[in-house]
Design an enzyme around this catalytic site. Structure first.
Site, PDB file in Angstrom:
ATOM      1  N   ARG A   1      -8.807  -6.413   7.939  1.00 36.99           N
ATOM      2  CA  ARG A   1      -9.509  -5.207   8.378  1.00 36.99           C
ATOM      3  C   ARG A   1     -10.985  -5.338   8.005  1.00 36.99           C
ATOM      4  NH1 ARG A   1      -5.072  -2.479   9.726  1.00 36.99           N
ATOM      5  NH2 ARG A   1      -3.415  -2.058   8.225  1.00 36.99           N
TER       6      ARG A   1
ATOM      7  N   GLU B   1      -8.531   9.412   4.641  1.00 42.02           N
ATOM      8  CA  GLU B   1      -8.782   7.988   4.834  1.00 42.02           C
ATOM      9  C   GLU B   1      -9.219   7.754   6.266  1.00 42.02           C
ATOM     10  OE1 GLU B   1      -6.176   5.223   2.398  1.00 42.02           O
ATOM     11  OE2 GLU B   1      -4.705   6.595   3.236  1.00 42.02           O
ATOM     12  N   GLU B   2      -9.941   6.653   6.459  1.00 43.90           N
ATOM     13  CA  GLU B   2     -10.402   6.303   7.808  1.00 43.90           C
ATOM     14  C   GLU B   2      -9.245   5.965   8.741  1.00 43.90           C
ATOM     15  OE1 GLU B   2      -9.622   3.008   8.589  1.00 43.90           O
ATOM     16  OE2 GLU B   2      -8.904   2.818   6.516  1.00 43.90           O
ATOM     17  N   SER B   3      -8.069   5.672   8.168  1.00 44.45           N
ATOM     18  CA  SER B   3      -6.920   5.217   8.946  1.00 44.45           C
ATOM     19  C   SER B   3      -6.123   6.387   9.522  1.00 44.45           C
ATOM     20  CB  SER B   3      -6.034   4.352   8.066  1.00 44.45           C
ATOM     21  OG  SER B   3      -5.715   5.044   6.868  1.00 44.45           O
TER      22      SER B   3
ATOM     23  N   ASP C   1       5.982   8.293  10.732  1.00 44.44           N
ATOM     24  CA  ASP C   1       6.506   9.205   9.712  1.00 44.44           C
ATOM     25  C   ASP C   1       5.710  10.504   9.604  1.00 44.44           C
ATOM     26  OD1 ASP C   1       4.336   7.732   8.698  1.00 44.44           O
ATOM     27  OD2 ASP C   1       5.024   7.969   6.640  1.00 44.44           O
TER      28      ASP C   1
ATOM     29  N   ASP D   1       1.892   9.582  13.734  1.00 39.29           N
ATOM     30  CA  ASP D   1       2.516   8.258  13.619  1.00 39.29           C
ATOM     31  C   ASP D   1       4.018   8.347  13.349  1.00 39.29           C
ATOM     32  OD1 ASP D   1       2.392   9.143  10.994  1.00 39.29           O
ATOM     33  OD2 ASP D   1       2.056   7.135  10.192  1.00 39.29           O
TER      34      ASP D   1
ATOM     35  N   SER E   1       6.277   3.717   8.621  1.00 44.47           N
ATOM     36  CA  SER E   1       5.120   4.446   9.152  1.00 44.47           C
ATOM     37  C   SER E   1       4.758   4.054  10.580  1.00 44.47           C
ATOM     38  CB  SER E   1       3.946   4.262   8.201  1.00 44.47           C
ATOM     39  OG  SER E   1       2.883   5.060   8.601  1.00 44.47           O
ATOM     40  N   HIS E   2       3.572   3.465  10.743  1.00 48.89           N
ATOM     41  CA  HIS E   2       3.041   3.162  12.067  1.00 48.89           C
ATOM     42  C   HIS E   2       3.551   1.830  12.614  1.00 48.89           C
ATOM     43  CE1 HIS E   2       0.733   1.664   8.766  1.00 48.89           C
ATOM     44  NE2 HIS E   2       0.324   0.667   9.529  1.00 48.89           N
TER      45      HIS E   2
ATOM     46  N   LYS F   1      -0.643  12.493   2.977  1.00 48.69           N
ATOM     47  CA  LYS F   1      -1.444  12.869   4.124  1.00 48.69           C
ATOM     48  C   LYS F   1      -0.521  13.550   5.113  1.00 48.69           C
ATOM     49  CE  LYS F   1      -1.491   8.123   6.011  1.00 48.69           C
ATOM     50  NZ  LYS F   1      -1.029   7.239   4.948  1.00 48.69           N
TER      51      LYS F   1
ATOM     52  N   THR G   1      -7.828   2.260  -1.149  1.00 54.85           N
ATOM     53  CA  THR G   1      -6.987   2.586  -0.001  1.00 54.85           C
ATOM     54  C   THR G   1      -5.557   2.911  -0.441  1.00 54.85           C
ATOM     55  OG1 THR G   1      -8.288   1.237   1.501  1.00 54.85           O
ATOM     56  CG2 THR G   1      -5.977   1.567   2.085  1.00 54.85           C
TER      57      THR G   1
ATOM     58  N   THR H   1       0.837  -1.208   0.000  1.00 53.40           N
ATOM     59  CA  THR H   1       0.000   0.000   0.000  1.00 53.40           C
ATOM     60  C   THR H   1       0.869   1.254   0.000  1.00 53.40           C
ATOM     61  OG1 THR H   1      -1.535  -1.232   1.417  1.00 53.40           O
ATOM     62  CG2 THR H   1      -1.983   1.106   1.125  1.00 53.40           C
TER      63      THR H   1
ATOM     64  N   ASP I   1       2.542  11.279   8.957  1.00 53.27           N
ATOM     65  CA  ASP I   1       1.456  11.569   8.020  1.00 53.27           C
ATOM     66  C   ASP I   1       0.066  11.277   8.590  1.00 53.27           C
ATOM     67  OD1 ASP I   1       1.802   8.837   7.917  1.00 53.27           O
ATOM     68  OD2 ASP I   1       2.043   8.716   5.727  1.00 53.27           O
ATOM     69  N   ARG I   2       0.016  10.602   9.751  1.00 58.89           N
ATOM     70  CA  ARG I   2      -1.297  10.320  10.346  1.00 58.89           C
ATOM     71  C   ARG I   2      -1.566  11.241  11.534  1.00 58.89           C
ATOM     72  NH1 ARG I   2      -2.488   3.909  10.433  1.00 58.89           N
ATOM     73  NH2 ARG I   2      -1.693   3.465   8.362  1.00 58.89           N
TER      74      ARG I   2
ATOM     75  N   LYS J   1      10.109   4.020   0.379  1.00 62.19           N
ATOM     76  CA  LYS J   1       9.016   4.452  -0.476  1.00 62.19           C
ATOM     77  C   LYS J   1       9.573   5.434  -1.497  1.00 62.19           C
ATOM     78  CE  LYS J   1       5.851   7.230   1.224  1.00 62.19           C
ATOM     79  NZ  LYS J   1       4.602   7.854   1.662  1.00 62.19           N
TER      80      LYS J   1
ATOM     81  N   ARG K   1       7.890  -2.706   2.631  1.00 66.96           N
ATOM     82  CA  ARG K   1       8.055  -2.811   4.085  1.00 66.96           C
ATOM     83  C   ARG K   1       8.439  -4.220   4.473  1.00 66.96           C
ATOM     84  NH1 ARG K   1       3.271   1.027   6.404  1.00 66.96           N
ATOM     85  NH2 ARG K   1       4.015   2.787   5.201  1.00 66.96           N
TER      86      ARG K   1
HETATM   87  C1  VG1 Z   1      -2.827   1.285   5.848  1.00 72.16           C
HETATM   88  C2  VG1 Z   1      -4.105   2.110   5.860  1.00 72.16           C
HETATM   89  C3  VG1 Z   1      -4.172   2.987   4.627  1.00 72.16           C
HETATM   90  C4  VG1 Z   1      -2.905   3.861   4.557  1.00 72.16           C
HETATM   91  C5  VG1 Z   1      -1.673   2.981   4.599  1.00 72.16           C
HETATM   92  C6  VG1 Z   1      -0.390   3.791   4.664  1.00 72.16           C
HETATM   93  O1  VG1 Z   1      -2.823   0.428   4.724  1.00 72.16           O
HETATM   94  O2  VG1 Z   1      -5.234   1.286   5.938  1.00 72.16           O
HETATM   95  O3  VG1 Z   1      -5.330   3.768   4.680  1.00 72.16           O
HETATM   96  O4  VG1 Z   1      -2.901   4.623   3.376  1.00 72.16           O
HETATM   97  O5  VG1 Z   1      -1.707   2.146   5.756  1.00 72.16           O
HETATM   98  O6  VG1 Z   1      -0.384   4.606   5.776  1.00 72.16           O
HETATM   99  P1  VG1 Z   1      -3.233  -1.128   4.807  1.00 72.16           P
HETATM  100  O7  VG1 Z   1      -2.960  -1.674   3.440  1.00 72.16           O
HETATM  101  O8  VG1 Z   1      -2.378  -1.715   5.873  1.00 72.16           O
HETATM  102  O9  VG1 Z   1      -4.667  -1.147   5.191  1.00 72.16           O
HETATM  103  V1  VG1 Z   1       1.058   5.044   6.503  1.00 72.16           V
HETATM  104  O10 VG1 Z   1       0.773   6.077   7.676  1.00 72.16           O
HETATM  105  O11 VG1 Z   1       1.836   3.693   6.445  1.00 72.16           O
HETATM  106  O12 VG1 Z   1       1.921   5.874   5.359  1.00 72.16           O
HETATM  107 CO    CO Z   2       2.434   6.969   8.236  1.00 74.63          CO
END
Ligand code: VG1
Ligand code: CO
Length: 543
Positions: free
Chosen positions: A496, A363-365, A279, A277, A113-114, A376, A344, A18, A281-282, A126, A22
């Site tokens: 999910r 996004e909902e995330s 990096d 988070d 990221s998270h 984001k 997504t 996504t 972006d959240r 990335k 990773r």
């Molecule tokens: C998750 C979230 C998605 C987001 C992605 C990257 O992906 O659901 O909405 O864009 O992480 O976010 P997945 O495929 O695990 O559902 V981040 O903060 O990693 O840049």
């Molecule tokens: Co992130």
């Protein structure tokens, strides 16, 4: 400067998910693993010779050695200039800002990221393109194709760059500029928000708490909230980026941001709490004893955009990812603008933003952003909220409840089942798909199925098609359940489940979403056999 050509053999697991590639740190530490992916990236690009590349990451374990390797490979591959954040630090939105501001051809962002960090944690790479956004699928596919056939990579034989010292040095023909990680980003924020009004708010009785979870936003948040906006010193907690995030999970949700949640749901809680988070972006937004669902946050930001200087002129349109609740659709309808539904992942917003079809998206995330960058942006969302609060002089809760009264409430929840056996997760998804031909028209509990499909998206700008983006079951009353497997995890599978129902009656708005959604939750388990196949009694994380 000597350039070395090193022989290598392909790895078969370098398909970006996504949001980039990773893996657990030990994977990236295998000889040639990082180099193969970086060379494959350069191999799949054209016309970058002599141009600028932005490089930086979220400060997690392996950030610094990876940056040294990338700089030497960039020099060997003919990049003209590399801009690197001081100490190797760049939040994802700050990297996007630099790419755009300095006309870079792209950027390499090092982050998972998270996901947790440290020697046993995760790492990620990335690639972002010249608009500052995540590479679209045609680019990530080309990189992946390259990783399957790579035989050699190029790297300069040079000493390491001092990443802590600002200024320029050379690696052969390539200039490396170590830049302040925060300055350009902070300047961009100041151009969008009413810093004067927010400062007045923060210097008054208003109490705010920002938890950077020992991840990348610490320096940014301190510079913006404590220095530029006059918030009390100590407003930013866990503000020192650490290689292992202090052992925590840098994911701003109700489970992993537990210290902040405890403060904000305690007695004498502050007025406003936020977290970001790994990096940056959240974002998670909390009021005094109040959680703002990210889907509601997106809707509310869109509905209040006229209060914020950078958005006063109006929005061209909005977009949300498919599983995100339809709260923002209601705002778009009321304000007479278009609302797009994308798969997504932020990469799908890029074309819509570039074509000026949308100004704000989310996004909902816990991801929200706008056309100011192509990622984001966690602190942007926090500033947006502060600007709204400064203008409206109401509490977070009052603003959200008021929003529901105007638009109705989209009850929404996401249930994550992390680290599930991959074969079982695939079986679950296949089992759902098998029911799709017979589900429409069927009664399930009190609901009647309106549609059941595998979400497919055709990009309205370039016509590209993305299939298999999540299984949806929609009901005739507008309720939905969506099933997806995560594309960012590194161990097993993460299932999910996204649940949504709409309640127009304000008298019924103050119900706990888990209660309101209970019939759907039970139905989802029954239809997909979640408990049976995952062997889990309950989700790992409920949002
Ligand atoms: C998750 C979230 C998605 C987001 C992605 C990257 O992906 O659901 O909405 O864009 O992480 O976010 P997945 O495929 O695990 O559902 V981040 O903060 O990693 O840049
Ligand atoms: Co992130």
């Amino acid at each position: 400067m000597a350039i070395k050509t090193v022989s290598t053999t392909p790895f078969d697991d370098q398909k970006p998910g996504t949001s980039g590639l990773r893996k657990q740190v030990p994977s990236f530490q295998q000889p040639h693993y990082l180099e193969n992916f970086i060379q494959s990236t350069f191999n799949s690009l054209e016309d970058y010779q002599g141009k600028t590349l932005v490089v930086g990451g979220d400060g997690r374990y392996y950030n610094r050695p990876a940056i040294q390797t990338i700089l030497k490979m960039a020099a060997a591959n003919g990049v003209g200039k590399a801009m690197v954040g001081q100490g190797g630090i760049l939040s994802t939105p700050a990297a996007s800002c630099l790419i755009r501001k300095y006309d870079a051809f792209g950027g390499i962002i090092l982050s998972a990221s998270h996901n947790p960090g440290g020697p046993e944690g995760d790492f990620g790479v990335k690639y972002n393109v010249s608009n500052g956004g995540p590479a679209p699928e045609k680019v990530t596919s080309a990189i992946f194709e390259n990783t399957k056939t790579i035989r050699e990579y190029k790297i300069a034989e040079a000493t390491d760059v001092d990443l802590d010292r600002l200024g320029t040095v050379q690696i052969g023909e390539m200039t490396v500029e170590v830049v302040d990680s925060v300055a350009d980003y902070a300047e961009l924020m100041e151009s969008l928000f009413d810093f004067g009004k927010i400062r007045t708010l923060l210097e008054g009785d208003f109490r705010m708490c920002m938890d950077s979870l020992h991840a990348v936003t610490g320096p940014y948040a301190k510079a913006i909230f404590e220095q530029a906006l006059g918030a009390q010193p100590g407003t930013v907690t866990n503000g020192e980026p650490l290689e292992d995030f202090g052992g925590g999970h840098p994911d701003p949700n109700l489970v992993y941001a537990h210290d902040l949640v405890k403060t904000m749901f305690g007695s004498d809680a502050p007025d406003f709490g936020a977290a970001s988070d790994g990096d940056g972006d959240r974002n998670m937004i909390l009021g005094n004893n109040f959680f703002v669902n990210p889907s509601d946050s997106l809707a509310l930001i869109a509905a209040n955009a006229q209060l914020v200087p950078g958005y006063k002129a109006g929005l061209s349109g909005v977009a949300r990812s498919m599983p995100t609740s339809q709260a923002v659709d209601r705002v778009a309808k009321a304000l007479g603008m278009s609302c797009y539904e994308t798969p997504t992942g932020w990469k799908f917003f890029g074309n819509l933003l570039d074509a000026n079809k949308i100004t704000i998206c989310g996004e909902e995330s816990f991801g929200t952003g706008s056309d100011h960058v192509r990622e984001k942006d966690g602190l942007w969302a926090v500033l947006f909220w502060l600007n709204i609060l400064a203008e409206r002089q109401q509490s977070v809760e009052e603003i959200v409840v008021d929003h529901w009264q105007t638009y109705g409430r989209n009850f929404y929840s996401r249930h994550d089942y992390e680290g599930v056996d991959s074969a079982k997760a695939n079986e679950l998804m296949a089992g759902l798909r098998d029911q799709f031909s017979t589900l429409p028209g069927q009664a399930l509990g009190d609901y009647t199925v309106d549609y059941a499909d595998d979400f497919s998206y055709t990009d309205p700008i370039d016509g590209s098609i993305s299939q298999n983006q999540g299984l949806r079951i929609g009901f005739t009353d507008g309720s939905r359940m969506v099933f997806r497997l995560s594309g960012t995890g590194t161990q097993g599978a993460t299932l999910r489940l996204y649940l949504e129902s709409y309640e127009p009656d304000a008298a019924k708005h103050l119900v706990d979403p888990q209660e309101a959604l209970k019939p759907l939750i039970l139905l989802a388990d029954k239809t997909a056999k979640i408990k049976e196949l995952t062997g889990r009694d309950a989700p790992t994380v409920i949002t």
